[in-house]
Scaffold this active site. Structure first.
Site, PDB file in Angstrom:
ATOM      1  N   THR A   8       0.847  -1.188   0.000  1.00  0.00           N
ATOM      2  CA  THR A   8       0.000   0.000   0.000  1.00  0.00           C
ATOM      3  C   THR A   8       0.880   1.234   0.000  1.00  0.00           C
ATOM      4  OG1 THR A   8      -1.795   1.192   1.102  1.00  0.00           O
ATOM      5  CG2 THR A   8      -0.218   0.084   2.525  1.00  0.00           C
ATOM      6  N   ASN A  10      -0.683   4.041   1.120  1.00  0.00           N
ATOM      7  CA  ASN A  10      -1.424   4.834   2.102  1.00  0.00           C
ATOM      8  C   ASN A  10      -0.669   4.805   3.432  1.00  0.00           C
ATOM      9  OD1 ASN A  10      -3.256   5.389   4.303  1.00  0.00           O
ATOM     10  ND2 ASN A  10      -4.945   5.221   2.843  1.00  0.00           N
ATOM     11  N   LYS A  13      -2.503   3.486   6.488  1.00  0.00           N
ATOM     12  CA  LYS A  13      -2.582   2.019   6.522  1.00  0.00           C
ATOM     13  C   LYS A  13      -1.233   1.410   6.904  1.00  0.00           C
ATOM     14  CE  LYS A  13      -6.285   1.078   3.219  1.00  0.00           C
ATOM     15  NZ  LYS A  13      -6.610   0.420   1.946  1.00  0.00           N
ATOM     16  N   ASP A  69      -7.383  -4.323   0.892  1.00  0.00           N
ATOM     17  CA  ASP A  69      -8.306  -3.455   0.179  1.00  0.00           C
ATOM     18  C   ASP A  69      -9.487  -3.299   1.108  1.00  0.00           C
ATOM     19  OD1 ASP A  69      -8.569  -1.838  -2.192  1.00  0.00           O
ATOM     20  OD2 ASP A  69     -10.363  -3.003  -2.609  1.00  0.00           O
ATOM     21  N   PHE A 154      -7.471   7.831  10.349  1.00  0.00           N
ATOM     22  CA  PHE A 154      -7.338   8.430   9.025  1.00  0.00           C
ATOM     23  C   PHE A 154      -8.600   8.112   8.238  1.00  0.00           C
ATOM     24  CE2 PHE A 154      -5.757   4.151   8.865  1.00  0.00           C
ATOM     25  CZ  PHE A 154      -6.132   3.657   7.628  1.00  0.00           C
ATOM     26  N   ASP A 157     -12.477   7.723   9.552  1.00  0.00           N
ATOM     27  CA  ASP A 157     -12.538   7.512  11.006  1.00  0.00           C
ATOM     28  C   ASP A 157     -13.248   8.635  11.770  1.00  0.00           C
ATOM     29  OD1 ASP A 157     -11.320   5.017  10.894  1.00  0.00           O
ATOM     30  OD2 ASP A 157      -9.335   5.763  11.440  1.00  0.00           O
ATOM     31  N   HIS A 182     -12.260  -3.365  11.530  1.00  0.00           N
ATOM     32  CA  HIS A 182     -12.329  -4.307  10.415  1.00  0.00           C
ATOM     33  C   HIS A 182     -10.947  -4.848  10.072  1.00  0.00           C
ATOM     34  CE1 HIS A 182     -11.523  -0.276   9.066  1.00  0.00           C
ATOM     35  NE2 HIS A 182     -11.304  -0.626   7.820  1.00  0.00           N
ATOM     36  N   ARG A 183      -9.934  -3.981  10.104  1.00  0.00           N
ATOM     37  CA  ARG A 183      -8.568  -4.389   9.776  1.00  0.00           C
ATOM     38  C   ARG A 183      -8.008  -5.293  10.873  1.00  0.00           C
ATOM     39  NH1 ARG A 183      -7.353   0.325   8.264  1.00  0.00           N
ATOM     40  NH2 ARG A 183      -7.944  -0.053   6.120  1.00  0.00           N
TER      41      ARG A 183
END
Length: 197
Positions: A8, A10, A13, A69, A154, A157, A182-183
């Site tokens: 990634t 990002n 992330k 993703d 980020f 959020d 979720h992550r």
């Protein structure tokens, strides 16, 4: 500690995933450390896009790669922004622009119709031609606030209401977010799958 490339660009992330994966004994290296070129996310699902990113990073670095993703699914918006969460306000949109578009699209929507969830699909490929990549999914139920709250996190959020803690995701401390997000849930599943492999 096993070295793993995080596919990634990002930085939010990268920071969150490196912290989560360190808990599982992985030495996470961002793909930017290898100058991995960007790859078009041409899939129509979170799973397809995660596979594309993981395969590309594994190919360019020669190391196992993990790709995430993820996105926000808002019921009132028929699942949008979904796979387009990072570019909801346009191809080169910032987090702030995406957040502002979401709030504008949700303006006037009553609280009971503001339900939403984050999804995260993680794919780990041991090499670029891995025929059996590990695929794990996590989700996080909540709703969309009418204005941003909090400084942590980020993306969306600041407008994602967490019913368990009665606050925005951006108001959670990192250890609690790891537990609920979720992550974090997808990574727990990935770690369990790796232990069984």
């Amino acid at each position: 500690m096993s070295k793993l490339v995080l596919a990634t660009g990002n930085q939010g992330k990268v920071k969150e995933m490196a912290s989560l994966l360190a808990d599982f004994g992985f030495d996470v290296v961002a793909q930017s450390d290898f100058n991995v070129s960007s790859v078009a996310e041409t899939g129509t699902t979170f799973i397809e896009n995660a596979i594309i990113k993981a395969r590309h990073a594994a190919k360019e670095t020669g190391l196992p790669a993990i790709a995430d993703d993820s996105g926000l699914e808002v019921d009132f918006l028929q699942g949008a922004p979904g796979i387009y969460s990072a570019r909801f306000a346009g191809e080169d949109a910032t987090d702030q622009q995406n957040l502002e578009k979401l709030l504008a699209d949700m303006e006037g929507v009553p609280a009971e119709q503001r339900t939403a969830r984050f999804h995260c699909v993680l794919v780990m490929m041991r090499h670029e031609n891995d025929p059996t990549p590990l695929v794990c999914h996590g989700s996080w139920e909540g709703s969309i606030l009418t204005q941003a709250q909090g400084e942590n996190g980020f993306g969306y959020d600041p407008v994602f209401w967490v019913p368990e803690d009665q606050c925005a995701s951006a108001q959670l401390e990192s250890p609690r977010k790891k537990e609920l997000s979720h992550r974090g849930k997808a990574l727990q599943k990935l770690f369990a799958a790796l232990k069984d492999a």
